[in-house]
Design an enzyme around this catalytic site. Structure first.
Site, PDB file in Angstrom:
ATOM      1  N   ALA A  85       0.860  -1.196   0.000  1.00  0.00           N
ATOM      2  CA  ALA A  85       0.000   0.000   0.000  1.00  0.00           C
ATOM      3  C   ALA A  85       0.890   1.237   0.000  1.00  0.00           C
ATOM      4  CB  ALA A  85      -0.916  -0.001   1.216  1.00  0.00           C
ATOM      5  N   LYS A  96      -3.848   3.012  -2.654  1.00  0.00           N
ATOM      6  CA  LYS A  96      -3.035   2.123  -3.477  1.00  0.00           C
ATOM      7  C   LYS A  96      -3.050   2.620  -4.924  1.00  0.00           C
ATOM      8  CE  LYS A  96      -3.315  -2.292  -3.163  1.00  0.00           C
ATOM      9  NZ  LYS A  96      -1.868  -2.307  -3.400  1.00  0.00           N
ATOM     10  N   GLY A  97      -2.042   2.160  -5.677  1.00  0.00           N
ATOM     11  CA  GLY A  97      -2.067   2.482  -7.105  1.00  0.00           C
ATOM     12  C   GLY A  97      -0.846   3.190  -7.647  1.00  0.00           C
ATOM     13  N   GLU A 105      -5.868  -5.118  -8.419  1.00  0.00           N
ATOM     14  CA  GLU A 105      -5.612  -5.330  -6.983  1.00  0.00           C
ATOM     15  C   GLU A 105      -6.926  -5.297  -6.196  1.00  0.00           C
ATOM     16  OE1 GLU A 105      -1.091  -3.521  -6.472  1.00  0.00           O
ATOM     17  OE2 GLU A 105      -2.784  -2.161  -6.372  1.00  0.00           O
TER      18      GLU A 105
HETATM   19  C1  5RP Z   1       0.632  -0.879  -6.928  1.00  0.00           C
HETATM   20  C2  5RP Z   1       0.423  -0.686  -5.482  1.00  0.00           C
HETATM   21  C3  5RP Z   1       1.538  -1.111  -4.578  1.00  0.00           C
HETATM   22  O1  5RP Z   1       1.079  -2.170  -3.794  1.00  0.00           O
HETATM   23  C4  5RP Z   1       1.928   0.048  -3.718  1.00  0.00           C
HETATM   24  O2  5RP Z   1       2.330   1.106  -4.557  1.00  0.00           O
HETATM   25  C5  5RP Z   1       3.089  -0.313  -2.768  1.00  0.00           C
HETATM   26  O3  5RP Z   1       4.273  -0.500  -3.483  1.00  0.00           O
HETATM   27  P1  5RP Z   1       5.689  -0.599  -2.747  1.00  0.00           P
HETATM   28  O4  5RP Z   1       5.607  -1.822  -1.897  1.00  0.00           O
HETATM   29  O5  5RP Z   1       6.693  -0.698  -3.858  1.00  0.00           O
HETATM   30  O6  5RP Z   1       5.858   0.650  -1.928  1.00  0.00           O
HETATM   31  O7  5RP Z   1      -0.601  -0.255  -5.013  1.00  0.00           O
HETATM   32  O8  5RP Z   1      -0.462  -0.411  -7.661  1.00  0.00           O
END
Ligand code: 5RP
Length: 229
Positions: A85, A96-97, A105
């Protein structure tokens, strides 16, 4: 302790939830990558699981670590989803995103019997939108209209650019655009999620409210467990 080590603490906690023969929703991002690496060691020791990927990045991880893949189109239920997240509040609402994978997701999260999120401590905030915008996946032909409606909701929308290797907008795994919207820190993320979902042209919103069962937070002094009870 580094952020990477904190991600590993969270990933290890999620690993403890994986049981033999589970169908696992495999999230997207660098924290999930840590989880996938740990999972691959357990598979080498005899653990048997199948994964449902949430993005092409997630498919790449599955191929890299030799996981058996069930395409998202072929399932309507998974036992457990493990995902990252961008921001989490203490009521377990999330943004998220960042990786542009929010639509798949969210679908896989709704399919899951249990939803586990793994983050490093820097992702925990008092109110969502304190540090990150809300990513929104939109139908390309509707993006101007959707941006206007988002401004009417008090947001500052920005079309996400592809960056170095392509001029113009980023294209998601589903062939759509992403709009990142900056809002003032949110008092009621649920309400905003519903309002944005009602705009024609919006495919999915990167606000995940009331979805997580548990968030494992990796901190320099160890694991923090956030639950919705
Ligand atoms: C992708 C997401 C990822 O889960 C979110 O960005 C977390 O990424 P990271 O673990 O690299 O910080 O939502 O769409």
């Amino acid at each position: 302790m580094s952020i990477e080590e904190c991600k590993e603490i969270a990933a290890r906690a999620a690993l403890a939830e994986v049981l033999n023969e589970m169908v696992l929703g495999l999230g997207t991002g660098s924290t999930v990558e840590r989880f996938a690496e740990l999972l691959s060691s357990e598979i080498k020791k005899g653990l048997r699981i199948k994964v449902v990927p949430t993005s092409y990045h997630s498919i790449q991880m599955a191929l890299k670590y030799g996981f058996e893949v069930l395409p998202i189109e072929t399932v309507d239920k998974v036992d457990l989803v493990v995902d990252g997240a961008d921001e989490v509040d203490r009521k377990l609402n999330m943004i998220k995103g960042r990786g542009a994978a929010l639509a798949r997701e969210k679908v896989v999260a709704y399919m899951a019997l249990r939803r586990v999120y793994i983050v490093s401590y820097d992702k925990v905030v008092d109110k969502l939108c304190s540090t990150k915008p809300v990513p929104i996946e939109v139908l390309p032909f509707a993006y101007n209209y959707v941006m206007k409606k988002l401004r009417e909701l008090g947001g500052e929308p920005e079309l996400r650019e592809a960056g170095r290797f392509k001029d113009g907008p980023l294209i998601t795994d589903n062939g759509n655009f992403i709009i990142d919207v900056h809002f003032k820190p949110l008092d009621d993320p649920h309400e905003l999620e519903s309002k944005i979902k009602r705009i024609p042209g919006v495919v999915e919103v990167g606000l995940f409210c009331g979805i997580a069962d548990v968030v494992y937070v990796g901190r320099p002094d160890g694991l923090e467990v956030l639950t919705n009870s």
